[in-house]
Design a protein around this motif. Structure first.
Motif, PDB file in Angstrom:
ATOM      1  N   PRO A 258       0.823  -1.212   0.000  1.00 51.63           N
ATOM      2  CA  PRO A 258       0.000   0.000   0.000  1.00 51.63           C
ATOM      3  C   PRO A 258       0.861   1.267   0.000  1.00 51.63           C
ATOM      4  CG  PRO A 258      -0.771  -1.548   1.674  1.00 51.63           C
ATOM      5  CD  PRO A 258       0.511  -2.101   1.130  1.00 51.63           C
TER       6      PRO A 258
ATOM      7  N   ALA B 103      -7.904   2.709   5.425  1.00 51.50           N
ATOM      8  CA  ALA B 103      -8.075   1.253   5.422  1.00 51.50           C
ATOM      9  C   ALA B 103      -9.050   0.829   6.520  1.00 51.50           C
ATOM     10  CB  ALA B 103      -6.723   0.571   5.602  1.00 51.50           C
TER      11      ALA B 103
ATOM     12  N   TRP C  21      -3.082   6.306   5.429  1.00 49.37           N
ATOM     13  CA  TRP C  21      -3.420   4.985   4.880  1.00 49.37           C
ATOM     14  C   TRP C  21      -4.229   4.191   5.901  1.00 49.37           C
ATOM     15  CZ3 TRP C  21      -2.182   0.107   6.775  1.00 49.37           C
ATOM     16  CH2 TRP C  21      -2.664  -0.954   5.993  1.00 49.37           C
TER      17      TRP C  21
ATOM     18  N   LEU D  71      -2.510  -5.065   5.367  1.00 51.31           N
ATOM     19  CA  LEU D  71      -3.785  -5.450   5.968  1.00 51.31           C
ATOM     20  C   LEU D  71      -3.953  -6.939   5.713  1.00 51.31           C
ATOM     21  CD1 LEU D  71      -6.676  -5.308   6.982  1.00 51.31           C
ATOM     22  CD2 LEU D  71      -7.316  -4.175   4.860  1.00 51.31           C
TER      23      LEU D  71
ATOM     24  N   ASN E  78     -12.859  -0.950   6.068  1.00 58.90           N
ATOM     25  CA  ASN E  78     -13.021  -2.293   6.658  1.00 58.90           C
ATOM     26  C   ASN E  78     -13.617  -2.179   8.069  1.00 58.90           C
ATOM     27  OD1 ASN E  78     -11.465  -4.358   4.766  1.00 58.90           O
ATOM     28  ND2 ASN E  78     -10.278  -2.452   4.823  1.00 58.90           N
TER      29      ASN E  78
END
Ligand SMILES: [Fe+2]
Length: 302
Positions: free
Chosen positions: A143, A186, A182, A151, A190
Motif C-alpha cells: 500500500p 483502510a 493509509w 492489511l 473495513n
C-alpha cells in the motif's frame, strides 16, 4: 504486504537438513503431515534480536537458543497456529545483511511446519537490508511503496501491520502522515470486523522510548470502534492494559533478552474469540512464575 513468508514444503526442508542447517535442532516428528490448522490461533512474537553469529550472547542469553526454543514449542502445538507475527527488532542491533541471512534460515522450520510468518520492523532493523534478504517479497506491491504496511484479513479479525521504523539505531519510532492516512482509510474501508493494529513501538513517548506520533495514531483509532487492540513490543516487557476508550494495549514480551531479570522472555499464544481474545504467555524458561498466565480480553462495543 509486509514481509510475509508463506509455508515451505516439509520434504524439501527435511532433505536440506540432511546437509546441515537449522533443521538439525528439530526432531523430524515435529513436521508430521496432516496436523490441523486453527484459523483463530496466532503466535505473537517480538524482539527476537537475532545476530549473524549464532553463538553470540547479550545480557546473559543466547538469542538463537531462545528463538529455537520458541520455534520448537510452536511446532509441538497440537494444532498449527494460522500464522506467526514478529513485531520488529528482528535483527540484533543495526540490521546487518548477515543477521537477516540467519533470520531467514531460522524461520525455515516454522515455515516447514506450515505456518506463514508476518514480519514487522523495529528500530534495530534496516529496511533495505531486510528487503534484500527476502528478494521475492521486496517485489510485492505494498500500500505504501517505502514502508512495510499491510492489511491481513482473517476469519475473526483484520490485522493492520504498521511500520514504525524511522531510523535504524534511533530508539523512538514514527509512522508519519502518509502511513497514518493509509491506516485511517483502510480502517474506514473495513469497518465490519475487529481491527487489531500491530507495530513495533509502544504508545506514548517517555524520554526517547516510544512512538513519536502516538497521539495522532490514537486519534485515528479511538473513534473507529472496530479497533479493539494495539499490539507492540519494543519495551521488552510483557504487559496488558486498556486505554480510556477501551482499546486493549498489549505489550508483547521479547523472545530475546529482558531488561529486568525478573521479567519473562517468551511469546504469546493468542486465540481469537467471537467478542474478544485469549492470550496465554509462554515463557522461554518454563519455570518462570508467569509461565502459562492467561489474560482474557473482551472487545469494546462497536
Ligand atoms: Fe528490541
Amino acid at each position: 504486504m509486509p514481509i510475509h513468508l508463506p509455508p515451505i514444503s516439509r520434504r524439501q526442508f527435511l532433505l536440506r537438513s540432511l546437509a546441515g542447517g537449522a533443521a538439525l535442532a528439530f526432531s523430524p516428528s515435529l513436521f508430521a503431515a496432516g496436523k490441523r490448522t486453527d484459523p483463530n490461533s496466532w503466535a505473537l512474537l517480538s524482539d527476537i534480536h537475532l545476530a549473524a553469529d549464532r553463538s553470540f550472547m547479550a545480557r546473559g542469553i543466547n538469542m538463537t537458543d531462545h528463538f529455537t526454543e520458541v520455534s520448537r514449542e510452536l511446532l509441538a502445538l497440537p494444532k498449527c497456529p494460522a500464522g506467526v507475527f514478529i513485531t520488529g527488532d528482528c535483527a540484533y542491533n543495526s540490521g546487518q545483511a548477515k543477521d537477516y541471512a540467519l533470520i531467514a534460515e531460522l524461520l525455515e522450520p516454522i515455515r516447514a511446519g506450515q505456518m506463514p510468518v508476518h514480519l514487522a520492523l523495529g528500530n534495530h532493523d534496516n529496511r533495505e537490508r531486510f528487503w534484500d534478504a527476502f528478494p521475492t517479497e521486496k517485489a510485492v506491491q505494498r500500500p505504501l511503496a517505502d514502508r512495510q504496511v499491510a492489511l491481513l484479513r482473517t476469519e475473526r479479525a483484520n490485522w493492520f501491520i504498521l511500520d514504525s521504523l524511522e531510523k535504524t539505531l534511533s530508539t523512538p519510532g514514527l509512522l508519519g502522515q502518509e502511513q497514518l492516512d493509509w491506516l485511517a482509510g483502510a480502517l474506514d474501508a473495513n469497518p465490519d470486523k475487529p481491527a487489531l493494529v500491530l507495530l513495533h513501538h509502544n504508545p506514548g513517548i517517555n524520554g526517547n522510548i516510544g512512538l513519536k506520533d502516538s497521539a495522532a495514531l490514537l486519534e485515528i483509532m479511538r473513534p473507529r470502534k472496530q479497533v479493539k487492540a494495539y499490539l507492540f513490543g519494543h519495551t521488552h516487557d510483557w504487559d496488558v492494559w486498556q486505554d480510556a476508550s477501551g482499546i486493549h494495549l498489549i505489550n508483547l514480551p521479547p523472545v530475546a533478552y529482558v531488561f529486568s531479570k525478573e521479567k519473562p522472555a517468551g511469546w504469546v499464544h493468542a486465540t481469537l474469540e467471537r467478542k474478544g481474545m485469549r492470550l496465554e504467555l509462554r515463557c522461554v524458561d518454563p519455570k518462570h512464575p508467569s509461565q502459562g498466565q492467561v489474560v482474557k480480553l473482551d472487545w469494546r462495543a462497536s
